[in-house]
Design an enzyme around this catalytic site. Structure first.
Site, PDB file in Angstrom:
ATOM      1  N   LEU A  24       0.813  -1.211   0.000  1.00 29.17           N
ATOM      2  CA  LEU A  24       0.000   0.000   0.000  1.00 29.17           C
ATOM      3  C   LEU A  24       0.852   1.269   0.000  1.00 29.17           C
ATOM      4  O   LEU A  24       0.323   2.376  -0.013  1.00 29.17           O
ATOM      5  CB  LEU A  24      -0.912   0.014   1.236  1.00 29.17           C
ATOM      6  CG  LEU A  24      -1.940  -1.114   1.336  1.00 29.17           C
ATOM      7  CD1 LEU A  24      -2.703  -1.009   2.647  1.00 29.17           C
ATOM      8  CD2 LEU A  24      -2.900  -1.093   0.155  1.00 29.17           C
ATOM      9  N   SER A  25       2.171   1.099   0.009  1.00 28.79           N
ATOM     10  CA  SER A  25       3.050   2.272   0.065  1.00 28.79           C
ATOM     11  C   SER A  25       2.873   3.225  -1.115  1.00 28.79           C
ATOM     12  O   SER A  25       2.906   4.452  -0.924  1.00 28.79           O
ATOM     13  CB  SER A  25       4.509   1.831   0.172  1.00 28.79           C
ATOM     14  OG  SER A  25       4.765   1.245   1.427  1.00 28.79           O
ATOM     15  N   LYS A  74      15.855  -6.352   3.432  1.00 29.31           N
ATOM     16  CA  LYS A  74      16.219  -5.332   4.425  1.00 29.31           C
ATOM     17  C   LYS A  74      17.619  -5.515   4.996  1.00 29.31           C
ATOM     18  O   LYS A  74      18.312  -4.530   5.264  1.00 29.31           O
ATOM     19  CB  LYS A  74      15.188  -5.312   5.556  1.00 29.31           C
ATOM     20  CG  LYS A  74      13.833  -4.794   5.139  1.00 29.31           C
ATOM     21  CD  LYS A  74      12.895  -4.689   6.325  1.00 29.31           C
ATOM     22  CE  LYS A  74      11.555  -4.111   5.905  1.00 29.31           C
ATOM     23  NZ  LYS A  74      10.671  -3.871   7.058  1.00 29.31           N
ATOM     24  N   ALA A 136      13.150 -12.694  14.294  1.00 25.36           N
ATOM     25  CA  ALA A 136      14.464 -12.091  14.542  1.00 25.36           C
ATOM     26  C   ALA A 136      15.052 -11.512  13.261  1.00 25.36           C
ATOM     27  O   ALA A 136      16.254 -11.311  13.170  1.00 25.36           O
ATOM     28  CB  ALA A 136      15.415 -13.124  15.144  1.00 25.36           C
ATOM     29  N   GLY A 138      14.685  -8.486   9.937  1.00 28.13           N
ATOM     30  CA  GLY A 138      14.857  -7.045   9.885  1.00 28.13           C
ATOM     31  C   GLY A 138      13.804  -6.267  10.639  1.00 28.13           C
ATOM     32  O   GLY A 138      14.128  -5.339  11.394  1.00 28.13           O
ATOM     33  N   ALA A 139      12.527  -6.629  10.464  1.00 29.78           N
ATOM     34  CA  ALA A 139      11.462  -5.911  11.166  1.00 29.78           C
ATOM     35  C   ALA A 139      11.566  -6.124  12.665  1.00 29.78           C
ATOM     36  O   ALA A 139      11.416  -5.186  13.454  1.00 29.78           O
ATOM     37  CB  ALA A 139      10.101  -6.362  10.644  1.00 29.78           C
ATOM     38  N   ARG A 160      12.417 -19.173  15.174  1.00 31.04           N
ATOM     39  CA  ARG A 160      12.552 -20.562  14.730  1.00 31.04           C
ATOM     40  C   ARG A 160      13.998 -21.028  14.784  1.00 31.04           C
ATOM     41  O   ARG A 160      14.283 -22.174  15.123  1.00 31.04           O
ATOM     42  CB  ARG A 160      11.997 -20.689  13.300  1.00 31.04           C
ATOM     43  CG  ARG A 160      11.934 -22.116  12.778  1.00 31.04           C
ATOM     44  CD  ARG A 160      11.320 -22.169  11.392  1.00 31.04           C
ATOM     45  NE  ARG A 160      12.135 -21.478  10.408  1.00 31.04           N
ATOM     46  CZ  ARG A 160      11.791 -20.341   9.813  1.00 31.04           C
ATOM     47  NH1 ARG A 160      10.653 -19.743  10.117  1.00 31.04           N
ATOM     48  NH2 ARG A 160      12.588 -19.772   8.923  1.00 31.04           N
ATOM     49  N   ALA A 227       3.190  -6.509  12.926  1.00 27.78           N
ATOM     50  CA  ALA A 227       3.919  -5.797  11.876  1.00 27.78           C
ATOM     51  C   ALA A 227       3.395  -6.135  10.486  1.00 27.78           C
ATOM     52  O   ALA A 227       3.698  -5.443   9.514  1.00 27.78           O
ATOM     53  CB  ALA A 227       5.408  -6.111  11.961  1.00 27.78           C
ATOM     54  N   TYR A 229       0.500  -6.528   7.580  1.00 25.41           N
ATOM     55  CA  TYR A 229      -0.796  -5.969   7.223  1.00 25.41           C
ATOM     56  C   TYR A 229      -1.306  -6.655   5.970  1.00 25.41           C
ATOM     57  O   TYR A 229      -0.526  -7.168   5.161  1.00 25.41           O
ATOM     58  CB  TYR A 229      -0.721  -4.449   7.020  1.00 25.41           C
ATOM     59  CG  TYR A 229       0.036  -4.002   5.797  1.00 25.41           C
ATOM     60  CD1 TYR A 229      -0.610  -3.823   4.575  1.00 25.41           C
ATOM     61  CD2 TYR A 229       1.408  -3.740   5.858  1.00 25.41           C
ATOM     62  CE1 TYR A 229       0.086  -3.407   3.452  1.00 25.41           C
ATOM     63  CE2 TYR A 229       2.112  -3.316   4.743  1.00 25.41           C
ATOM     64  CZ  TYR A 229       1.445  -3.154   3.547  1.00 25.41           C
ATOM     65  OH  TYR A 229       2.132  -2.747   2.434  1.00 25.41           O
TER      66      TYR A 229
END
Length: 284
Positions: A24-25, A74, A136, A138-139, A160, A227, A229
């Site tokens: 959606l960016s 990322k 664990a 990038g986000a 994991r 995080a 969507y």
């Protein structure tokens, strides 16, 4: 939202990832550009992993003013920019690149600051609390940095592959707060006494994905942050949290605020947050 004006003076910004069709960016950023009368256009670019290095070189060569970076790039982009801001350096992940006046690439991470702004809008304050982050990558790393900087008392990371989580814990040293690592099989133990649950995994991107946190872990008083969507609908995790009357921070809100920080870095102008919010809700 009006169609962006594109001419010989238009400044280019965009998104690289694989895939990007769900993003959606473009709607969000182009809505703000139109509202502010800025001659910018934001385009999504699907760049497969094997073409990432060439893609970044190409964006620089084509005169882009900056770009966002999404999964799965990322972490790899860190080695492809000229310098990193502190959040990107500690987290080991870049979600925003700004092209500086001399043409050098500044790798930034606005995911963490966007996450905090989203939490606070939803009434979730991390200071003095205990948080469990699933993932664990990038986000997750950006969220972890932001939580510890905001005064979190204890951070628990469940992943994991424990080795990746241990590497993240090492990078977080010196930010304050206690950091513990758990395997995903120990999720119930990790959630014990946690005030904030954060999903920073891929789970929830597709219909039918299992919940990243089993419903029995969604206890009264816990705040739930996702995080992930899904365009046009809430994730299953956010819906489950809201059914239980819990504070829920959806991925769209995190997307909004990381985008605000990114757009400001590219243009030097405060974005039109209202226009961006309306675009995300389908009203723009």
């Amino acid at each position: 939202m009006s169609v962006p004006r594109i001419d010989g003076e238009t400044s280019l910004v965009g998104l690289i990832g694989h895939p990007v069709s769900h993003s959606l960016s473009p709607q969000m950023h182009n809505a703000s550009f139109a509202a502010l009368g800025l001659n910018y256009v934001y385009v999504p670019l699907d760049v497969p992993p094997e073409e990432l290095e060439a893609g970044v070189r190409g964006l620089r060569a084509l005169g882009f003013r900056g770009f966002n970076v999404t999964m799965p790039h990322k972490e790899r982009v860190c080695a492809l920019v000229d310098r990193l801001d502190e959040a990107a350096r500690i987290s080991g992940a870049v979600n925003t690149v700004a092209v500086e006046e001399d043409g050098s690439l500044l790798g930034m991470n606005t995911d963490g600051s966007g996450f905090l702004l989203a939490c606070r809008e939803a009434g979730v304050e991390p200071s003095g609390r205990v948080a469990l982050v699933a993932g664990a990558g990038g986000a997750a790393a950006a969220v972890a940095v932001a939580l510890l900087r905001a005064g979190l008392s204890e951070l628990r990371i469940a992943n994991r592959t424990p080795g990746r989580a241990l590497g993240l814990r090492e990078r977080l040293g010196g930010l304050g707060g206690r950091v513990e690592v758990f395997p995903l099989s120990g999720l119930a133990e990790a959630a014990g006494g946690a005030d904030i649950l954060v999903n920073a995994t891929y789970l929830g991107m597709r219909a039918g994905d299992p919940l990243p946190f089993p419903e029995e872990l969604l206890r009264p008083g816990v705040a739930v942050c996702d995080a992930v969507y899904r365009p046009g609908k809430s994730t299953a995790l956010v819906r489950a949290a809201r059914r239980r009357g819990l504070a829920a921070v959806p991925g769209e809100l995190m997307l909004l605020y990381q985008g605000v920080e990114a757009q400001r870095a590219w243009t030097g102008v405060d974005p039109d947050v209202g226009a961006m919010r309306r675009a995300l809700s389908g009203e723009g």
